[in-house]
Design a protein around this motif. Structure first.
Motif, mmCIF file in Angstrom:
data_model
loop_
_atom_site.group_PDB
_atom_site.id
_atom_site.type_symbol
_atom_site.label_atom_id
_atom_site.label_comp_id
_atom_site.label_asym_id
_atom_site.label_seq_id
_atom_site.Cartn_x
_atom_site.Cartn_y
_atom_site.Cartn_z
ATOM 1 N N ALA A 192 4.518 -6.303 6.681
ATOM 2 C CA ALA A 192 4.637 -4.864 6.913
ATOM 3 C C ALA A 192 6.074 -4.435 7.195
ATOM 4 O O ALA A 192 6.448 -3.287 6.934
ATOM 5 C CB ALA A 192 3.738 -4.451 8.075
ATOM 6 N N LEU A 193 6.884 -5.348 7.723
ATOM 7 C CA LEU A 193 8.293 -5.032 7.984
ATOM 8 C C LEU A 193 9.053 -4.716 6.700
ATOM 9 O O LEU A 193 9.966 -3.888 6.697
ATOM 10 C CB LEU A 193 8.970 -6.207 8.689
ATOM 11 N N PHE A 194 8.650 -5.345 5.602
ATOM 12 C CA PHE A 194 9.441 -5.266 4.375
ATOM 13 C C PHE A 194 8.741 -4.526 3.229
ATOM 14 O O PHE A 194 9.411 -4.049 2.307
ATOM 15 C CB PHE A 194 9.800 -6.682 3.896
ATOM 16 N N LYS A 195 7.421 -4.434 3.295
ATOM 17 C CA LYS A 195 6.683 -3.862 2.170
ATOM 18 C C LYS A 195 6.408 -2.375 2.379
ATOM 19 O O LYS A 195 6.099 -1.935 3.488
ATOM 20 C CB LYS A 195 5.349 -4.601 1.994
ATOM 21 N N LYS A 196 6.507 -1.619 1.303
ATOM 22 C CA LYS A 196 6.095 -0.224 1.340
ATOM 23 C C LYS A 196 4.574 -0.165 1.360
ATOM 24 O O LYS A 196 3.913 -0.764 0.507
ATOM 25 C CB LYS A 196 6.631 0.529 0.119
ATOM 26 N N VAL A 197 4.025 0.541 2.331
ATOM 27 C CA VAL A 197 2.574 0.589 2.506
ATOM 28 C C VAL A 197 2.117 2.035 2.397
ATOM 29 O O VAL A 197 2.700 2.932 3.006
ATOM 30 C CB VAL A 197 2.152 0.009 3.875
ATOM 31 N N GLU A 198 1.067 2.263 1.633
ATOM 32 C CA GLU A 198 0.477 3.586 1.488
ATOM 33 C C GLU A 198 -0.964 3.577 1.979
ATOM 34 O O GLU A 198 -1.612 2.523 2.033
ATOM 35 C CB GLU A 198 0.534 4.051 0.030
ATOM 36 N N TRP A 199 -1.441 4.764 2.336
ATOM 37 C CA TRP A 199 -2.806 4.882 2.819
ATOM 38 C C TRP A 199 -3.788 4.621 1.687
ATOM 39 O O TRP A 199 -3.682 5.183 0.591
ATOM 40 C CB TRP A 199 -3.058 6.271 3.393
ATOM 41 N N GLN B 144 -6.121 -3.072 5.554
ATOM 42 C CA GLN B 144 -6.241 -2.137 6.666
ATOM 43 C C GLN B 144 -5.230 -2.429 7.764
ATOM 44 O O GLN B 144 -4.534 -1.539 8.252
ATOM 45 C CB GLN B 144 -7.654 -2.178 7.249
ATOM 46 N N ARG B 145 -5.129 -3.694 8.151
ATOM 47 C CA ARG B 145 -4.217 -4.042 9.239
ATOM 48 C C ARG B 145 -2.752 -4.004 8.805
ATOM 49 O O ARG B 145 -1.865 -3.806 9.630
ATOM 50 C CB ARG B 145 -4.603 -5.393 9.836
ATOM 51 N N LEU B 146 -2.506 -4.161 7.518
ATOM 52 C CA LEU B 146 -1.156 -3.959 7.000
ATOM 53 C C LEU B 146 -0.745 -2.497 7.205
ATOM 54 O O LEU B 146 0.384 -2.194 7.615
ATOM 55 C CB LEU B 146 -1.095 -4.331 5.527
ATOM 56 N N ARG B 147 -1.681 -1.590 6.921
ATOM 57 C CA ARG B 147 -1.418 -0.161 7.164
ATOM 58 C C ARG B 147 -1.211 0.104 8.644
ATOM 59 O O ARG B 147 -0.307 0.855 9.036
ATOM 60 C CB ARG B 147 -2.576 0.681 6.615
ATOM 61 N N TRP B 148 -2.056 -0.494 9.485
ATOM 62 C CA TRP B 148 -1.905 -0.296 10.928
ATOM 63 C C TRP B 148 -0.552 -0.810 11.419
ATOM 64 O O TRP B 148 0.128 -0.139 12.203
ATOM 65 C CB TRP B 148 -3.029 -1.021 11.674
#
Length: 421
Positions: free
Chosen positions: A399-406, A269-273
């Protein structure tokens, strides 16, 4: 080299203090005027509202939310409940219909996320229920519960002319463990020591994911819901401030929601945030800076939002990276650098811990009666609160480097209002 690292750390400390000193002022304002909250005695109109709930596989909890809406001390004929069962593989739609909501099912594996679900249901309401005359739209998550006076209290602020209003966010499961308590303390602090003083000072507040009200004029101007980044709430808040829309706060309207209890859920969750904050900064950062100088009024709100989407974590990460680099250099070439860099890192850690502990302790003391938890745990979780915030550091780096999806967060805490109080 030693003088450089010492001067760098001094500069970072001064810069951080200057940039975020205004939040200390917020705390003082909230404490000074704690007994002088805004009152709205002369409500001229009971407005008509639509409640909008985006739900994905929420059959366990959505009935409780709908029941709490139906138990509002507000004329029931002025509230309609709409649920968009979004890409559900369970019986969320059937449960919501049985509970008394108007339900639409949406299946779209390309446009995924709460923002797209809100777009879908708000467009349906505009096109198919326009004759109902809804003046505002409440947005809730399926795991929420509402205090029975929630709508009537929000109506008081809405009646004063605010077109966007947020509320007091409390927790259904504060006492589960240090993770749920960390979330809960953060949201309580956000309500009482950010949004409350913002309201007292007549600057703009910020909505926080759930528990907010939007005027129909805003929805129509935006042709529904146009915010689809990973943190659609802060995106909406920033865009509102840029366009000089003042967001209000109602501290007497209480909403309860469920917080994650496992670190893996919390990480996701916080990675998405975190990724969402980066997205908002990239999309709106320049316009937000421009609004600092071009707006005719409420420029401070632009500065406040800029500090929100350019979090203190950026400064912290820079400091950690530089000191860590010099620590490695010291290990290899210069032993004096080890002592200076290690001392700087230790100083930063200890100072941030003390600062965050003070925030958590103050919030716990002032919001004591609103926290449903054993007294011993309330005090214990003030010590773990800084650790919870520190875990944002690796999350934000990833989070700076990884692609994050909902991705959806599973909600399983089924409680009544009496149980969460």
């Amino acid at each position: 080299m030693l003088s450089f690292i010492e001067n760098f750390n001094h500069m970072m400390f001064v810069f951080f203090t200057i940039m975020y000193f205004y939040q200390i002022v917020y705390v003082l304002v909230a404490l000074i005027f704690r007994k002088n909250r805004p009152v709205y005695p002369n409500v001229k109109k009971l407005h008509r509202y639509a409640v909008v709930i985006a739900a994905r596989n929420e059959s366990a909890v959505i009935e409780g939310l709908i029941a709490s809406v139906k138990k509002q001390k507000y004329p029931s004929n002025l509230i309609d409940i709409f649920v968009v069962a979004d890409n559900c593989s369970d019986n969320t739609a059937a449960v919501a219909r049985a509970a008394g909501a108007i339900v639409y099912e949406r299946f779209n594996n390309q446009l995924v996320g709460k923002g797209h679900a809100l777009s879908y249901i708000l467009n349906i309401i505009e096109n198919s229920y326009g004759d109902k005359g809804y003046e505002g739209f409440f947005v809730f998550d399926a795991d929420n519960l509402l205090d029975e006076n929630y709508v009537s209290e929000m109506n008081k602020v809405f009646d004063c002319g605010y077109k966007v209003i947020t509320s007091y966010r409390n927790s259904k499961n504060y006492s589960s463990n240090w993770i749920s308590a960390g979330y809960s303390l953060w949201f309580l602090r956000e309500a009482e020591y950010l949004n409350n003083p913002r309201m007292l000072l007549k600057t703009s507040c910020a909505i926080s994911g759930t528990g907010f009200l939007i005027h129909r004029d805003i929805v129509r101007k935006n042709h529904g819901w146009k915010y689809h980044l990973l943190t659609e709430d802060i995106e909406f808040s920033v865009d509102s401030v840029i366009h000089e829309e003042v967001i209000g706060y109602c501290g007497t309207a209480i909403i309860y929601d469920e917080q994650p209890c496992t670190f893996s859920q919390s990480w996701d969750q916080r990675l998405r945030w975190s990724k969402g904050f980066y997205q908002v900064f990239g999309k709106y950062g320049v316009d937000l800076v421009k609004s600092l100088f071009c707006k005719k009024k409420n420029r401070f709100a632009s500065f406040d939002m800029f500090m929100t989407i350019m979090p203190a974590l950026f400064i912290s990460l820079t400091s950690i990276a530089v000191n860590g680099l010099f620590l490695l250099i010291g290990i290899t070439y210069n032993s004096e650098l080890i002592q200076v860099s290690f001392a700087a890192l230790t100083f930063s850690f200890v100072n941030f811990y003390i600062f965050l502990y003070a925030i958590g302790l103050l919030t716990t003391i002032t919001e004591w009666k609103h926290i449903s938890c054993r007294p011993s745990l309330k005090l214990l979780y003030t010590f773990s609160f800084p650790i919870f915030i520190f875990t944002y550091i690796p999350i934000s780096i990833v989070a700076l480097f990884k692609k994050v999806e909902w991705t959806p967060i599973q909600h399983t805490v089924v409680k009544s209002l009496e149980q969460v109080r």
